[in-house]
Design an enzyme around this catalytic site. Structure first.
Site, mmCIF file in Angstrom:
data_model
loop_
_atom_site.group_PDB
_atom_site.id
_atom_site.type_symbol
_atom_site.label_atom_id
_atom_site.label_comp_id
_atom_site.label_asym_id
_atom_site.label_seq_id
_atom_site.Cartn_x
_atom_site.Cartn_y
_atom_site.Cartn_z
ATOM 1 N N LYS A 10 0.679 -1.201 0.000
ATOM 2 C CA LYS A 10 0.130 0.010 -0.134
ATOM 3 C C LYS A 10 1.093 1.129 -0.191
ATOM 4 O O LYS A 10 2.170 1.270 0.133
ATOM 5 C CB LYS A 10 -0.905 0.047 1.293
ATOM 6 C CG LYS A 10 -1.885 -1.052 1.342
ATOM 7 C CD LYS A 10 -2.932 -1.154 2.419
ATOM 8 C CE LYS A 10 -3.858 -2.235 2.273
ATOM 9 N NZ LYS A 10 -4.860 -2.407 3.475
ATOM 10 N N TYR A 50 -11.974 -2.560 -3.830
ATOM 11 C CA TYR A 50 -12.670 -2.747 -2.424
ATOM 12 C C TYR A 50 -14.008 -2.797 -2.287
ATOM 13 O O TYR A 50 -14.681 -2.488 -1.289
ATOM 14 C CB TYR A 50 -11.988 -1.753 -1.509
ATOM 15 C CG TYR A 50 -10.377 -1.992 -0.904
ATOM 16 C CD1 TYR A 50 -10.235 -2.952 -0.233
ATOM 17 C CD2 TYR A 50 -9.629 -0.842 -1.308
ATOM 18 C CE1 TYR A 50 -9.022 -3.092 0.199
ATOM 19 C CE2 TYR A 50 -8.338 -1.259 -0.753
ATOM 20 C CZ TYR A 50 -7.977 -2.219 0.094
ATOM 21 O OH TYR A 50 -6.920 -2.347 0.514
ATOM 22 N N PHE A 58 -15.338 3.320 7.200
ATOM 23 C CA PHE A 58 -14.120 3.882 6.620
ATOM 24 C C PHE A 58 -13.814 3.845 5.097
ATOM 25 O O PHE A 58 -12.886 3.987 4.743
ATOM 26 C CB PHE A 58 -13.046 3.146 7.368
ATOM 27 C CG PHE A 58 -13.156 1.471 7.267
ATOM 28 C CD1 PHE A 58 -12.778 0.681 6.056
ATOM 29 C CD2 PHE A 58 -13.765 0.632 8.113
ATOM 30 C CE1 PHE A 58 -12.605 -0.652 5.915
ATOM 31 C CE2 PHE A 58 -13.703 -0.769 8.005
ATOM 32 C CZ PHE A 58 -13.226 -1.178 6.905
ATOM 33 N N ARG A 86 -1.931 -14.866 3.703
ATOM 34 C CA ARG A 86 -2.299 -14.172 4.857
ATOM 35 C C ARG A 86 -1.864 -14.259 5.950
ATOM 36 O O ARG A 86 -1.741 -13.599 6.913
ATOM 37 C CB ARG A 86 -3.916 -14.682 5.020
ATOM 38 C CG ARG A 86 -4.913 -14.201 3.858
ATOM 39 C CD ARG A 86 -5.338 -12.702 3.803
ATOM 40 N NE ARG A 86 -6.193 -12.416 5.021
ATOM 41 C CZ ARG A 86 -6.887 -11.162 5.079
ATOM 42 N NH1 ARG A 86 -6.678 -10.570 3.948
ATOM 43 N NH2 ARG A 86 -7.380 -10.939 6.237
ATOM 44 N N THR A 92 -5.908 -8.163 10.126
ATOM 45 C CA THR A 92 -6.143 -6.755 9.562
ATOM 46 C C THR A 92 -5.490 -5.670 10.589
ATOM 47 O O THR A 92 -4.899 -4.691 10.247
ATOM 48 C CB THR A 92 -7.516 -6.539 9.252
ATOM 49 O OG1 THR A 92 -8.020 -7.626 8.714
ATOM 50 C CG2 THR A 92 -7.955 -5.045 8.829
ATOM 51 N N ARG A 103 2.463 -7.207 9.336
ATOM 52 C CA ARG A 103 1.740 -6.181 9.834
ATOM 53 C C ARG A 103 2.033 -6.084 11.404
ATOM 54 O O ARG A 103 2.434 -5.098 11.949
ATOM 55 C CB ARG A 103 0.171 -6.452 9.932
ATOM 56 C CG ARG A 103 -0.363 -6.153 8.410
ATOM 57 C CD ARG A 103 -1.807 -6.484 8.279
ATOM 58 N NE ARG A 103 -2.337 -6.162 6.889
ATOM 59 C CZ ARG A 103 -3.287 -6.178 6.388
ATOM 60 N NH1 ARG A 103 -4.311 -7.375 7.200
ATOM 61 N NH2 ARG A 103 -3.958 -5.959 5.292
ATOM 62 N N ASN A 113 -1.703 -0.162 7.084
ATOM 63 C CA ASN A 113 -1.187 -1.571 7.619
ATOM 64 C C ASN A 113 -0.448 -2.136 6.426
ATOM 65 O O ASN A 113 -0.242 -3.464 6.598
ATOM 66 C CB ASN A 113 -2.588 -2.413 8.084
ATOM 67 C CG ASN A 113 -3.709 -2.716 7.105
ATOM 68 O OD1 ASN A 113 -3.293 -2.353 5.869
ATOM 69 N ND2 ASN A 113 -4.469 -3.471 7.172
ATOM 70 N N HIS A 116 -1.653 -5.242 1.101
ATOM 71 C CA HIS A 116 -2.954 -6.140 1.029
ATOM 72 C C HIS A 116 -2.608 -7.551 0.905
ATOM 73 O O HIS A 116 -1.561 -7.627 -0.046
ATOM 74 C CB HIS A 116 -3.736 -5.396 -0.083
ATOM 75 C CG HIS A 116 -4.976 -6.500 -0.699
ATOM 76 N ND1 HIS A 116 -6.327 -6.353 0.012
ATOM 77 C CD2 HIS A 116 -4.876 -7.196 -1.574
ATOM 78 C CE1 HIS A 116 -7.044 -7.333 -0.590
ATOM 79 N NE2 HIS A 116 -6.278 -7.808 -1.754
ATOM 80 N N GLU A 127 -9.318 -10.094 -7.752
ATOM 81 C CA GLU A 127 -8.305 -8.859 -7.856
ATOM 82 C C GLU A 127 -7.141 -8.911 -8.806
ATOM 83 O O GLU A 127 -6.765 -7.981 -9.280
ATOM 84 C CB GLU A 127 -7.979 -8.959 -6.356
ATOM 85 C CG GLU A 127 -8.901 -8.641 -5.318
ATOM 86 C CD GLU A 127 -8.378 -9.193 -3.586
ATOM 87 O OE1 GLU A 127 -9.012 -8.817 -2.994
ATOM 88 O OE2 GLU A 127 -7.303 -9.692 -3.678
HETATM 89 P P1 IDP Z 1 -7.680 -7.081 5.161
HETATM 90 O O1 IDP Z 1 -6.875 -5.799 4.435
HETATM 91 O O2 IDP Z 1 -7.074 -7.767 6.291
HETATM 92 O O3 IDP Z 1 -8.246 -8.004 4.068
HETATM 93 P P2 IDP Z 1 -10.488 -5.850 5.132
HETATM 94 O O4 IDP Z 1 -11.081 -6.093 6.209
HETATM 95 O O5 IDP Z 1 -10.472 -6.402 3.693
HETATM 96 O O6 IDP Z 1 -8.892 -6.243 5.752
HETATM 97 O O7 IDP Z 1 -10.169 -4.219 4.955
HETATM 98 C C1 IDP Z 1 -9.473 -3.633 3.793
HETATM 99 C C2 IDP Z 1 -8.671 -2.467 4.557
HETATM 100 O O8 IDP Z 1 -9.477 -1.635 4.782
HETATM 101 C C3 IDP Z 1 -7.579 -2.898 5.474
HETATM 102 O O9 IDP Z 1 -6.436 -3.406 5.434
HETATM 103 C C4 IDP Z 1 -7.427 -1.482 6.208
HETATM 104 O O10 IDP Z 1 -6.519 -0.813 5.405
HETATM 105 C C5 IDP Z 1 -8.678 -0.971 6.118
HETATM 106 N N1 IDP Z 1 -9.766 -1.129 7.311
HETATM 107 C C6 IDP Z 1 -10.136 -2.073 7.796
HETATM 108 N N2 IDP Z 1 -10.787 -1.995 8.870
HETATM 109 C C7 IDP Z 1 -10.656 -0.596 9.126
HETATM 110 C C8 IDP Z 1 -11.093 0.246 10.125
HETATM 111 O O11 IDP Z 1 -11.721 -0.221 11.203
HETATM 112 N N3 IDP Z 1 -10.778 1.343 10.056
HETATM 113 C C9 IDP Z 1 -9.982 2.155 9.146
HETATM 114 N N4 IDP Z 1 -9.645 1.180 7.873
HETATM 115 C C10 IDP Z 1 -9.753 -0.093 8.074
HETATM 116 MG MG MG Z 2 -9.620 -7.720 2.681
#
Ligand code: IDP
Ligand code: MG
Length: 152
Positions: A10, A50, A58, A86, A92, A103, A113, A116, A127
């Site tokens: 990212k 996304y 968010f 993963r 996450t 992470r 974070n 992805h 994707e």
């Molecule tokens: P992942 O990246 O671990 O698969 P997802 O739930 O798919 O997590 O969310 C995508 C991205 O959205 C996360 O990697 C993070 O950058 C952002 N994100 C997820 N949850 C939150 C939140 O509660 N607040 C702000 N950003 C979030």
């Molecule tokens: Mg995800």
């Protein structure tokens, strides 16, 4: 089952010069790099990538973040590549990610974070198709594959 997973460094990961470190971790584990590009996402592409999160509070902040600076998009291949990806990346929320995961080692904020990773084979296919034309995924052999058990 040989799978491909979509991994993306990212904007925060690129700005923090973590691209080499992230590639090293996937290489060390033994996955095979089959696609790689540096690009800036436009908003439409980010929305499609996304789309499953479009109802989250968010979502718009996530789109701002992911389009704010370039990203590095990659496709890695291995037996169980999605699950392994993963595992290498970690959960996450960085405060739930154990040291040793990307992470867990490199971030502290849920949005920033660093990386992805696809969460299912189905999403990986979806994707990969957003970011790469089929001709951009390169087929090649590595002699090390035998010693990684990847030619079984
Ligand atoms: P992942 O990246 O671990 O698969 P997802 O739930 O798919 O997590 O969310 C995508 C991205 O959205 C996360 O990697 C993070 O950058 C952002 N994100 C997820 N949850 C939150 C939140 O509660 N607040 C702000 N950003 C979030
Ligand atoms: Mg995800």
């Amino acid at each position: 089952m040989i799978e491909q997973t979509f991994i993306m460094v990212k904007p925060d990961g690129l700005q923090r010069a973590l691209v080499g470190e992230i590639i090293r971790r996937f290489e060390n584990k033994g996955l095979k790099l089959v696609g790689l590009k540096l690009l800036a996402l436009d908003r439409k592409m980010a929305e499609i990538h996304y789309e499953q999160l479009k109802d989250k509070p968010f979502f718009s902040s996530l789109l701002d973040f992911i389009t704010s600076n370039p990203v590095v998009a990659m496709v890695w291949e291995a037996d169980n590549a999605v699950y392994i990806g993963r595992k290498l990346v970690g959960p996450t929320r960085p405060n739930e990610a154990d040291p040793g995961t990307i992470r867990g080692d490199f971030c502290i904020n849920t949005q920033f974070n660093v990386i992805h990773a696809s969460d299912s084979v189905e999403n990986a296919k979806r994707e990969i198709a957003i970011f790469f034309a089929p001709s951009e995924l390169v087929r090649y052999e590595r002699s090390i594959m035998h010693w990684l058990g990847l030619d079984l």
